[in-house]
Design a protein around this motif. Structure first.
Motif, PDB file in Angstrom:
ATOM      1  N   GLU A  76       1.319  -1.246  -0.083  1.00  0.00           N
ATOM      2  CA  GLU A  76      -0.088  -0.016   0.090  1.00  0.00           C
ATOM      3  C   GLU A  76       0.932   1.632  -0.274  1.00  0.00           C
ATOM      4  O   GLU A  76       1.299   1.861   1.155  1.00  0.00           O
ATOM      5  CB  GLU A  76      -0.748   0.414   0.810  1.00  0.00           C
ATOM      6  CG  GLU A  76      -1.748   0.956   1.061  1.00  0.00           C
ATOM      7  CD  GLU A  76      -2.567   0.825   2.524  1.00  0.00           C
ATOM      8  OE1 GLU A  76      -4.002   1.853   1.615  1.00  0.00           O
ATOM      9  OE2 GLU A  76      -2.567   0.627   3.556  1.00  0.00           O
ATOM     10  N   PRO A  77       0.721   2.339  -1.403  1.00  0.00           N
ATOM     11  CA  PRO A  77       1.216   3.223  -1.137  1.00  0.00           C
ATOM     12  C   PRO A  77       1.479   4.081   0.474  1.00  0.00           C
ATOM     13  O   PRO A  77       0.098   4.326   0.508  1.00  0.00           O
ATOM     14  CB  PRO A  77       1.473   3.960  -2.552  1.00  0.00           C
ATOM     15  CG  PRO A  77       0.258   3.370  -2.486  1.00  0.00           C
ATOM     16  CD  PRO A  77      -0.318   1.867  -2.060  1.00  0.00           C
ATOM     17  N   ILE A  78       2.467   4.966   0.456  1.00  0.00           N
ATOM     18  CA  ILE A  78       2.743   5.867   1.768  1.00  0.00           C
ATOM     19  C   ILE A  78       2.256   7.115   0.561  1.00  0.00           C
ATOM     20  O   ILE A  78       3.322   7.591  -0.129  1.00  0.00           O
ATOM     21  CB  ILE A  78       3.392   5.798   2.290  1.00  0.00           C
ATOM     22  CG1 ILE A  78       2.639   4.210   3.354  1.00  0.00           C
ATOM     23  CG2 ILE A  78       2.879   6.892   3.435  1.00  0.00           C
ATOM     24  CD1 ILE A  78       3.165   4.418   4.352  1.00  0.00           C
ATOM     25  N   ALA A  79       2.272   8.561   1.308  1.00  0.00           N
ATOM     26  CA  ALA A  79       2.487   9.571   0.237  1.00  0.00           C
ATOM     27  C   ALA A  79       2.584  11.162   1.691  1.00  0.00           C
ATOM     28  O   ALA A  79       1.152  10.784   2.128  1.00  0.00           O
ATOM     29  CB  ALA A  79       1.250  10.465  -1.086  1.00  0.00           C
ATOM     30  N   ASP A  80       3.388  11.755   1.774  1.00  0.00           N
ATOM     31  CA  ASP A  80       3.541  12.778   3.166  1.00  0.00           C
ATOM     32  C   ASP A  80       2.680  11.837   4.411  1.00  0.00           C
ATOM     33  O   ASP A  80       1.623  12.326   5.154  1.00  0.00           O
ATOM     34  CB  ASP A  80       2.495  13.829   2.426  1.00  0.00           C
ATOM     35  CG  ASP A  80       3.445  14.985   1.999  1.00  0.00           C
ATOM     36  OD1 ASP A  80       4.198  14.703   1.363  1.00  0.00           O
ATOM     37  OD2 ASP A  80       2.173  15.453   0.694  1.00  0.00           O
ATOM     38  N   SER A 125       7.160   7.303   0.422  1.00  0.00           N
ATOM     39  CA  SER A 125       7.718   6.682   1.318  1.00  0.00           C
ATOM     40  C   SER A 125       6.969   5.140   0.979  1.00  0.00           C
ATOM     41  O   SER A 125       5.365   4.494   0.398  1.00  0.00           O
ATOM     42  CB  SER A 125       7.320   7.018   2.380  1.00  0.00           C
ATOM     43  OG  SER A 125       6.389   7.355   3.629  1.00  0.00           O
ATOM     44  N   THR A 126       7.252   3.989   1.715  1.00  0.00           N
ATOM     45  CA  THR A 126       6.799   2.487   1.914  1.00  0.00           C
ATOM     46  C   THR A 126       7.048   2.220   3.525  1.00  0.00           C
ATOM     47  O   THR A 126       7.929   2.788   3.638  1.00  0.00           O
ATOM     48  CB  THR A 126       6.909   1.524   1.307  1.00  0.00           C
ATOM     49  OG1 THR A 126       6.171   0.895   0.861  1.00  0.00           O
ATOM     50  CG2 THR A 126       9.131   1.156   0.833  1.00  0.00           C
ATOM     51  N   ARG A 127       6.674   1.087   3.966  1.00  0.00           N
ATOM     52  CA  ARG A 127       7.220   0.668   5.292  1.00  0.00           C
ATOM     53  C   ARG A 127       6.982  -1.141   5.327  1.00  0.00           C
ATOM     54  O   ARG A 127       6.412  -1.516   4.543  1.00  0.00           O
ATOM     55  CB  ARG A 127       5.192   0.842   5.925  1.00  0.00           C
ATOM     56  CG  ARG A 127       5.415   0.258   7.156  1.00  0.00           C
ATOM     57  CD  ARG A 127       4.160   1.072   8.086  1.00  0.00           C
ATOM     58  NE  ARG A 127       3.577   2.251   7.783  1.00  0.00           N
ATOM     59  CZ  ARG A 127       3.119   2.636   7.384  1.00  0.00           C
ATOM     60  NH1 ARG A 127       1.921   1.919   7.043  1.00  0.00           N
ATOM     61  NH2 ARG A 127       3.220   4.384   8.252  1.00  0.00           N
ATOM     62  N   LEU A 128       8.283  -1.309   5.910  1.00  0.00           N
ATOM     63  CA  LEU A 128       8.491  -2.558   5.342  1.00  0.00           C
ATOM     64  C   LEU A 128       8.297  -2.952   7.245  1.00  0.00           C
ATOM     65  O   LEU A 128       8.437  -2.217   8.606  1.00  0.00           O
ATOM     66  CB  LEU A 128      10.362  -2.688   5.517  1.00  0.00           C
ATOM     67  CG  LEU A 128      10.538  -3.808   4.818  1.00  0.00           C
ATOM     68  CD1 LEU A 128      10.524  -4.312   3.776  1.00  0.00           C
ATOM     69  CD2 LEU A 128      13.055  -3.608   5.015  1.00  0.00           C
ATOM     70  N   HIS A 129       7.811  -4.214   7.057  1.00  0.00           N
ATOM     71  CA  HIS A 129       7.730  -5.120   8.061  1.00  0.00           C
ATOM     72  C   HIS A 129       8.438  -6.397   8.919  1.00  0.00           C
ATOM     73  O   HIS A 129       8.857  -7.150   8.167  1.00  0.00           O
ATOM     74  CB  HIS A 129       5.969  -5.878   8.367  1.00  0.00           C
ATOM     75  CG  HIS A 129       5.122  -4.408   8.162  1.00  0.00           C
ATOM     76  ND1 HIS A 129       4.320  -3.971   9.110  1.00  0.00           N
ATOM     77  CD2 HIS A 129       4.521  -3.948   6.827  1.00  0.00           C
ATOM     78  CE1 HIS A 129       3.368  -3.222   8.600  1.00  0.00           C
ATOM     79  NE2 HIS A 129       3.666  -3.328   7.153  1.00  0.00           N
ATOM     80  N   ILE A 130       8.691  -6.063  10.037  1.00  0.00           N
ATOM     81  CA  ILE A 130      10.367  -7.069  10.447  1.00  0.00           C
ATOM     82  C   ILE A 130       9.374  -7.933  11.587  1.00  0.00           C
ATOM     83  O   ILE A 130       9.213  -7.056  12.871  1.00  0.00           O
ATOM     84  CB  ILE A 130      11.021  -6.029  10.737  1.00  0.00           C
ATOM     85  CG1 ILE A 130      11.440  -5.398   9.152  1.00  0.00           C
ATOM     86  CG2 ILE A 130      12.743  -7.371  11.125  1.00  0.00           C
ATOM     87  CD1 ILE A 130      12.306  -4.241   9.181  1.00  0.00           C
ATOM     88  N   VAL A 131      10.026  -8.583  11.894  1.00  0.00           N
ATOM     89  CA  VAL A 131       9.632  -9.732  12.733  1.00  0.00           C
ATOM     90  C   VAL A 131      10.344 -10.383  12.615  1.00  0.00           C
ATOM     91  O   VAL A 131      11.103 -11.354  12.263  1.00  0.00           O
ATOM     92  CB  VAL A 131       7.790 -10.584  12.457  1.00  0.00           C
ATOM     93  CG1 VAL A 131       7.885 -11.310  13.872  1.00  0.00           C
ATOM     94  CG2 VAL A 131       6.316  -9.454  12.759  1.00  0.00           C
ATOM     95  N   HIS A 132      10.906 -10.896  14.291  1.00  0.00           N
ATOM     96  CA  HIS A 132      11.857 -12.052  14.385  1.00  0.00           C
ATOM     97  C   HIS A 132      10.999 -12.957  15.599  1.00  0.00           C
ATOM     98  O   HIS A 132      10.404 -11.965  16.850  1.00  0.00           O
ATOM     99  CB  HIS A 132      12.548 -11.707  14.159  1.00  0.00           C
ATOM    100  CG  HIS A 132      13.179 -10.786  15.608  1.00  0.00           C
ATOM    101  ND1 HIS A 132      14.372 -10.532  17.398  1.00  0.00           N
ATOM    102  CD2 HIS A 132      13.454  -9.544  15.468  1.00  0.00           C
ATOM    103  CE1 HIS A 132      13.969 -10.276  17.464  1.00  0.00           C
ATOM    104  NE2 HIS A 132      14.178  -8.855  16.922  1.00  0.00           N
ATOM    105  N   ALA A 133      11.301 -14.128  16.223  1.00  0.00           N
ATOM    106  CA  ALA A 133      10.958 -14.918  16.645  1.00  0.00           C
ATOM    107  C   ALA A 133      11.200 -16.116  17.285  1.00  0.00           C
ATOM    108  O   ALA A 133      12.270 -16.412  16.931  1.00  0.00           O
ATOM    109  CB  ALA A 133       9.609 -15.236  16.757  1.00  0.00           C
TER     110      ALA A 133
END
Length: 334
Positions: free
Chosen positions: A190-194, A319-327
């Motif tokens: 999903e794109p992001i602007a401002d 911009s865009t968003r990166l989702h990072i998970v560790h477990a």
């Protein structure tokens, strides 16, 4: 299309870089693709290899020069009386460059055995002795690897090729030994602007300032859904990992990735430049997916050109968003 060879194909059987590997590829609308999966619809050619190199550099900037997050170093540190640690890198990518995360991990942890899995043989043949590559379609109910066999499993940018991602996580849990580490990294589509998402602009009715860019990503998400992909996987990563019941010490992070040359901070600017170059290559790589979904050539061309216009001459901060998970996989009950 499925090939008539074992589910796992060790790439060390292809000894020389120049050896004929055409059986592993197919041509779709003028671009070269892997021949194992019809679901994953980004190319497997030299342009895409360049893009994967840019992605790798972006992640390294985001992780302060490292190739991973979480306690990987502690888990892979040699321990007296313990057998050799094993790392499974799913969707390893790589190519004709020095930037390959499986190779980097193998270099950093020479006592560990590292296996990189991908859909196409675009990896270097000359690799560290403790690193091997294999071909395997990971979009299947059971993965062809032993239970409780790996100390670390790393999967990055995978969800657009996996129909049943919750099942994929259960398979990761099965293959990890108790106390083993999983690292998952998925970008939002999903794109992001401002700093406002596409969902916000839809609800408010306000213009995004990037109509072409937003239209392209909406179309891309629709095409992925048509192929059975859940486009909402990335923001749900943490919940999906928890729902397996197999993990504890679940750590979830979000990385905001600027796109372009607008950041003032030097590190953020470097990330933005790399992301800009990544998307500059990715936009035309989407065309075969659009055409395969029934779009006419002129429509796909216009869609990509208008998105490129927003990328080249931005009116807002993309911009865009990166989702990072560790477990960590839970220990067995006594």
């Amino acid at each position: 299309m499925r090939l008539n060879y074992p589910v796992i194909f060790p790439l060390n059987q292809l000894t020389y870089v120049g050896e004929d590997d055409s059986q592993f590829f197919r041509q779709i609308h003028g671009r070269r693709f892997n021949a194992l999966s019809s679901r994953y619809m980004l190319p497997a050619d030299e342009e895409e290899v360049r893009r994967s190199e840019l992605q790798h550099k972006t992640i390294q900037f985001l992780f302060d020069g490292k190739n991973y997050v979480g306690p990987m170093a502690d888990i892979l540190r040699p321990k007296e009386g313990q057998e050799r640690c094993r790392v499974l890198d799913l969707g390893t990518g790589g190519g004709f460059c020095i930037y390959d995360r499986a190779i980097d991990i193998a270099d950093e942890f020479p006592s560990a055995e590292v296996i990189g899995i991908d859909l196409a043989p675009v990896q270097p043949r000359e690799v560290p002795a403790n690193c091997t590559f294999e071909l395997c379609d990971l979009d299947q109910f059971y993965l062809p690897y032993p239970s409780e066999h790996f100390d670390v499993i790393h999967a990055r940018f995978m969800h657009t090729g996996i129909e049943n991602y919750p099942r994929f996580l259960h398979e990761i849990a099965r293959m990890l030994r108790p106390g083993g580490l999983v690292i998952l990294i998925e970008p939002d589509t999903e794109p992001i602007a401002d700093e406002k998402s596409a969902s916000h602009f839809k609800r408010s009715g306000q213009p995004s300032g990037m109509r072409g860019w937003f239209t392209l990503w909406e179309t891309y998400r629709r095409c992925l859904r048509d192929k059975g992909i859940d486009v909402n996987i990335p923001p749900e990563l943490s919940n999906l990992v928890a729902s397996t019941g197999a993990f504890d010490r679940i750590v979830s992070q979000e990385g905001n990735i600027p796109i372009g040359f607008w950041p003032k901070d030097p590190v953020a600017l470097s990330i933005g430049q790399l992301a800009w170059m990544n998307y500059d290559i990715m936009l035309p790589a989407m065309k075969p997916l659009f055409l395969s979904s029934g779009m006419r050539d002129w429509e796909a061309k216009k869609l990509i050109e208008e998105a490129h216009q927003d990328l080249y001459y931005p009116l807002v901060r993309a911009s865009t968003r990166l989702h990072i998970v560790h477990a960590i996989k839970k220990a067995k009950l006594p």
